[in-house]
Design a protein around this motif. Structure first.
Motif, PDB file in Angstrom:
ATOM      1  N   ALA A 147       0.818  -1.241   0.076  1.00  0.00           N
ATOM      2  CA  ALA A 147       0.175   0.034  -0.050  1.00  0.00           C
ATOM      3  C   ALA A 147       0.816   1.208   0.101  1.00  0.00           C
ATOM      4  CB  ALA A 147      -0.810  -0.118   1.123  1.00  0.00           C
ATOM      5  N   LEU A 148       2.116   1.304   1.012  1.00  0.00           N
ATOM      6  CA  LEU A 148       2.880   2.514   0.747  1.00  0.00           C
ATOM      7  C   LEU A 148       3.434   2.515  -0.538  1.00  0.00           C
ATOM      8  CD1 LEU A 148       4.366   1.954   4.401  1.00  0.00           C
ATOM      9  CD2 LEU A 148       2.999   3.638   3.687  1.00  0.00           C
ATOM     10  N   GLY A 149       3.826   1.615  -1.318  1.00  0.00           N
ATOM     11  CA  GLY A 149       4.563   1.763  -2.630  1.00  0.00           C
ATOM     12  C   GLY A 149       3.519   2.200  -3.660  1.00  0.00           C
ATOM     13  N   ALA A 150       1.945   1.963  -3.403  1.00  0.00           N
ATOM     14  CA  ALA A 150       1.306   2.223  -4.471  1.00  0.00           C
ATOM     15  C   ALA A 150       1.128   3.653  -4.174  1.00  0.00           C
ATOM     16  CB  ALA A 150      -0.049   1.395  -4.168  1.00  0.00           C
ATOM     17  N   ALA A 151       0.878   4.151  -2.974  1.00  0.00           N
ATOM     18  CA  ALA A 151       0.999   5.580  -2.377  1.00  0.00           C
ATOM     19  C   ALA A 151       1.940   6.368  -3.121  1.00  0.00           C
ATOM     20  CB  ALA A 151       0.785   5.807  -0.950  1.00  0.00           C
ATOM     21  N   SER A 152       3.294   5.861  -3.138  1.00  0.00           N
ATOM     22  CA  SER A 152       4.446   6.685  -3.668  1.00  0.00           C
ATOM     23  C   SER A 152       4.029   6.857  -5.173  1.00  0.00           C
ATOM     24  CB  SER A 152       5.597   5.793  -3.252  1.00  0.00           C
ATOM     25  OG  SER A 152       5.984   5.733  -1.939  1.00  0.00           O
ATOM     26  N   LEU A 153       3.639   5.712  -5.797  1.00  0.00           N
ATOM     27  CA  LEU A 153       3.514   5.938  -7.197  1.00  0.00           C
ATOM     28  C   LEU A 153       2.329   6.929  -7.529  1.00  0.00           C
ATOM     29  CD1 LEU A 153       3.544   2.039  -8.440  1.00  0.00           C
ATOM     30  CD2 LEU A 153       5.565   3.741  -8.728  1.00  0.00           C
ATOM     31  N   LEU A 154       1.460   7.169  -6.578  1.00  0.00           N
ATOM     32  CA  LEU A 154       0.149   8.069  -6.716  1.00  0.00           C
ATOM     33  C   LEU A 154       0.676   9.536  -6.737  1.00  0.00           C
ATOM     34  CD1 LEU A 154      -2.584   6.218  -5.092  1.00  0.00           C
ATOM     35  CD2 LEU A 154      -2.333   6.454  -7.438  1.00  0.00           C
ATOM     36  N   SER A 155       1.774   9.711  -6.140  1.00  0.00           N
ATOM     37  CA  SER A 155       2.485  10.932  -5.839  1.00  0.00           C
ATOM     38  C   SER A 155       3.158  11.483  -7.006  1.00  0.00           C
ATOM     39  CB  SER A 155       3.204  10.821  -4.497  1.00  0.00           C
ATOM     40  OG  SER A 155       4.485  10.232  -4.724  1.00  0.00           O
ATOM     41  N   LEU A 156       3.178  10.693  -8.038  1.00  0.00           N
ATOM     42  CA  LEU A 156       4.122  11.142  -9.122  1.00  0.00           C
ATOM     43  C   LEU A 156       3.208  12.295  -9.847  1.00  0.00           C
ATOM     44  CD1 LEU A 156       5.090   7.704 -10.818  1.00  0.00           C
ATOM     45  CD2 LEU A 156       6.632   9.235  -9.500  1.00  0.00           C
ATOM     46  N   SER A 157       4.036  13.125 -10.468  1.00  0.00           N
ATOM     47  CA  SER A 157       3.594  14.387 -10.835  1.00  0.00           C
ATOM     48  C   SER A 157       2.931  14.250 -12.305  1.00  0.00           C
ATOM     49  CB  SER A 157       4.651  15.531 -11.042  1.00  0.00           C
ATOM     50  OG  SER A 157       5.547  15.046 -12.107  1.00  0.00           O
ATOM     51  N   GLY A 158       3.199  13.191 -13.190  1.00  0.00           N
ATOM     52  CA  GLY A 158       2.855  12.698 -14.369  1.00  0.00           C
ATOM     53  C   GLY A 158       3.349  13.638 -15.408  1.00  0.00           C
ATOM     54  N   SER A 159       4.435  14.389 -14.957  1.00  0.00           N
ATOM     55  CA  SER A 159       5.166  15.424 -15.983  1.00  0.00           C
ATOM     56  C   SER A 159       5.993  14.207 -16.984  1.00  0.00           C
ATOM     57  CB  SER A 159       6.219  16.410 -15.207  1.00  0.00           C
ATOM     58  OG  SER A 159       6.942  16.841 -16.281  1.00  0.00           O
ATOM     59  N   ARG A 160       6.066  14.955 -18.198  1.00  0.00           N
ATOM     60  CA  ARG A 160       6.810  14.159 -19.340  1.00  0.00           C
ATOM     61  C   ARG A 160       8.190  14.070 -18.588  1.00  0.00           C
ATOM     62  NH1 ARG A 160       7.003  15.571 -25.644  1.00  0.00           N
ATOM     63  NH2 ARG A 160       8.264  13.781 -26.237  1.00  0.00           N
ATOM     64  N   TYR A 161       8.784  15.078 -17.929  1.00  0.00           N
ATOM     65  CA  TYR A 161      10.055  14.987 -17.614  1.00  0.00           C
ATOM     66  C   TYR A 161      10.118  14.700 -16.147  1.00  0.00           C
ATOM     67  CZ  TYR A 161      10.904  17.006 -22.341  1.00  0.00           C
ATOM     68  OH  TYR A 161      10.725  17.138 -23.668  1.00  0.00           O
ATOM     69  N   PRO A 162      10.746  13.703 -15.616  1.00  0.00           N
ATOM     70  CA  PRO A 162      10.312  13.596 -13.981  1.00  0.00           C
ATOM     71  C   PRO A 162      11.134  14.563 -13.161  1.00  0.00           C
ATOM     72  CG  PRO A 162      10.847  11.329 -15.369  1.00  0.00           C
ATOM     73  CD  PRO A 162      11.142  12.502 -16.365  1.00  0.00           C
TER      74      PRO A 162
END
Length: 363
Positions: A34-49
């Motif tokens: 669940a913590l790993g999934a939460a970290s992925l959900l915090s990604l900005s979604g920008s083309r350039y990380p």
């Protein structure tokens, strides 16, 4: 009163124990996943990380690795615990035990095969998990083994409804502390077969004119029971003769066969064992011992056993599933089809899903 009988685990309890084990594994990995999934959900979604995205990806990777390691550690723990004690967390809660065919701890290899086959069954789309959980219901032999148990050669017993074989001397344990009174006590050896209700044997009237076929010490051991030509163990053969003389011989040191269904036979002449045994043409025997075997693991005429006075011999009658001798020291070897094999007190003879131990008693 203590129940000395073995009780096969029900389908419901088996399924419940497995679901508890799977539930514990899921719960143990739930938090890190669940913590790993939460970290992925915090990604900005920008083309350039961004640097924050990189940190989130790293955190997600770490949490997934932690979850995987925890799951693997739990699996290894359960593997070792079941291999050495016959218990998993779910089985411990519901009072179940996994055992080998001898009624002892199943060991690392058997538990690995058991879990591997269970997992492969679960891969069947839609119904795999259900089939794996209830597969013992398809076993015609008292529903005692699931498909994974058959592959691993294991049993699952309900130790709340019956005896725990792992702590009471294996499958044959009750004989060591609850002997039958009709014969003197004999040496018992633990072995892997379930207890079955005895089946009465109906035999023909004795033929007084027939010569006894009990081998003399100066004859080859196979002379009494070796046929002139190969006969299939399930074939119908000629009328069997019964020896009255053999049944009247009782020495000071008597050989006793203790069968897994509770019967004991004093060996005073050749005994044929099978689902519906019959002798060769003109063969003279002491007794035809029928075994109630719905699963047909035992041939109609599976084996012969006799004594020449000082020694005891077993001969596999070219049975379908063979005969195996387990020695008193733990050594094991198959009995060559059609060839007499000498056995002694303390040895156990396995035929199909059944067995008998050899003992001697003083008259």
């Amino acid at each position: 009163m203590v129940n000395l009988e073995l009780a096969n685990a029900s389908t419901g309890k088996r399924a419940g124990a497995k679901l508890i084990d799977l539930g514990i594994a899921w719960l143990l990995q739930l938090v890190p996943f669940a913590l790993g999934a939460a970290s992925l959900l915090s990604l900005s979604g920008s083309r350039y990380p961004t640097s924050a995205d990189q940190q989130a990806l790293l955190a997600a990777t770490v949490w997934y690795v932690v979850g995987g390691v925890l799951g693997m550690a739990l699996w290894v723990f359960c593997w070792a615990w079941e291999a050495k004690t016959g218990k998993t967390p779910g089985q411990a809660m519901l009072g179940l035990r996994t055992s080998s065919l001898e009624g002892f701890a199943p060991g690392w290899g058997a538990v690995f095969v058991r879990n591997l086959v269970f997992g492969l069954i679960c891969l069947i789309p839609f119904v795999g998990v259900i089939l794996a959980l209830i597969s013992n219901a398809f076993d015609p032999n008292s529903k005692r083994q699931g498909w994974h148990d058959k592959a691993a050669r294991t049993f699952v017993f309900d130790v709340r409804a019956g005896r725990d074989p792992l702590t009471t001397g294996g499958i044959n344990g009750p004989a060591s502390f609850a002997p039958r009174p009709e014969l003197p006590a004999v040496q018992e050896v633990a072995s892997p077969m379930p207890v079955r209700s005895p089946t009465p044997v109906t035999s023909a009237a004795p033929v007084t004119s027939a010569p006894s076929s009990v081998p003399r010490p100066d004859r080859q051991p196979s002379a009494a029971v070796h046929p002139a030509a190969e006969v299939h163990p399930d074939a119908e053969v000629g009328q069997t003769r019964f020896s009255r003389v053999a049944g009247e011989r009782a020495g000071a040191d008597e050989v006793v066969l203790s069968f897994s269904d509770g019967r004991r036979v004093a060996l005073r002449g050749p005994v044929l064992v099978g689902r519906n045994p019959a002798g060769y043409e003109e063969e003279t025997v002491q007794e035809l011992l029928a075994v109630d075997d719905p699963g047909k693991s035992v041939s109609k005429t599976h084996l012969a056993v006799w004594s020449d006075g000082s020694r005891v011999w077993v001969q596999d009658r070219r049975s379908t599933n063979g005969t195996r001798i387990v020695r008193g020291d733990g050594g094991s070897s198959p009995a060559p089809a059609g060839q007499p094999v000498e056995v002694d007190a303390g040895d156990v003879v396995h035929f199909g899903d059944y067995f008998f131990s050899v003992g001697r008693s003083r008259a």
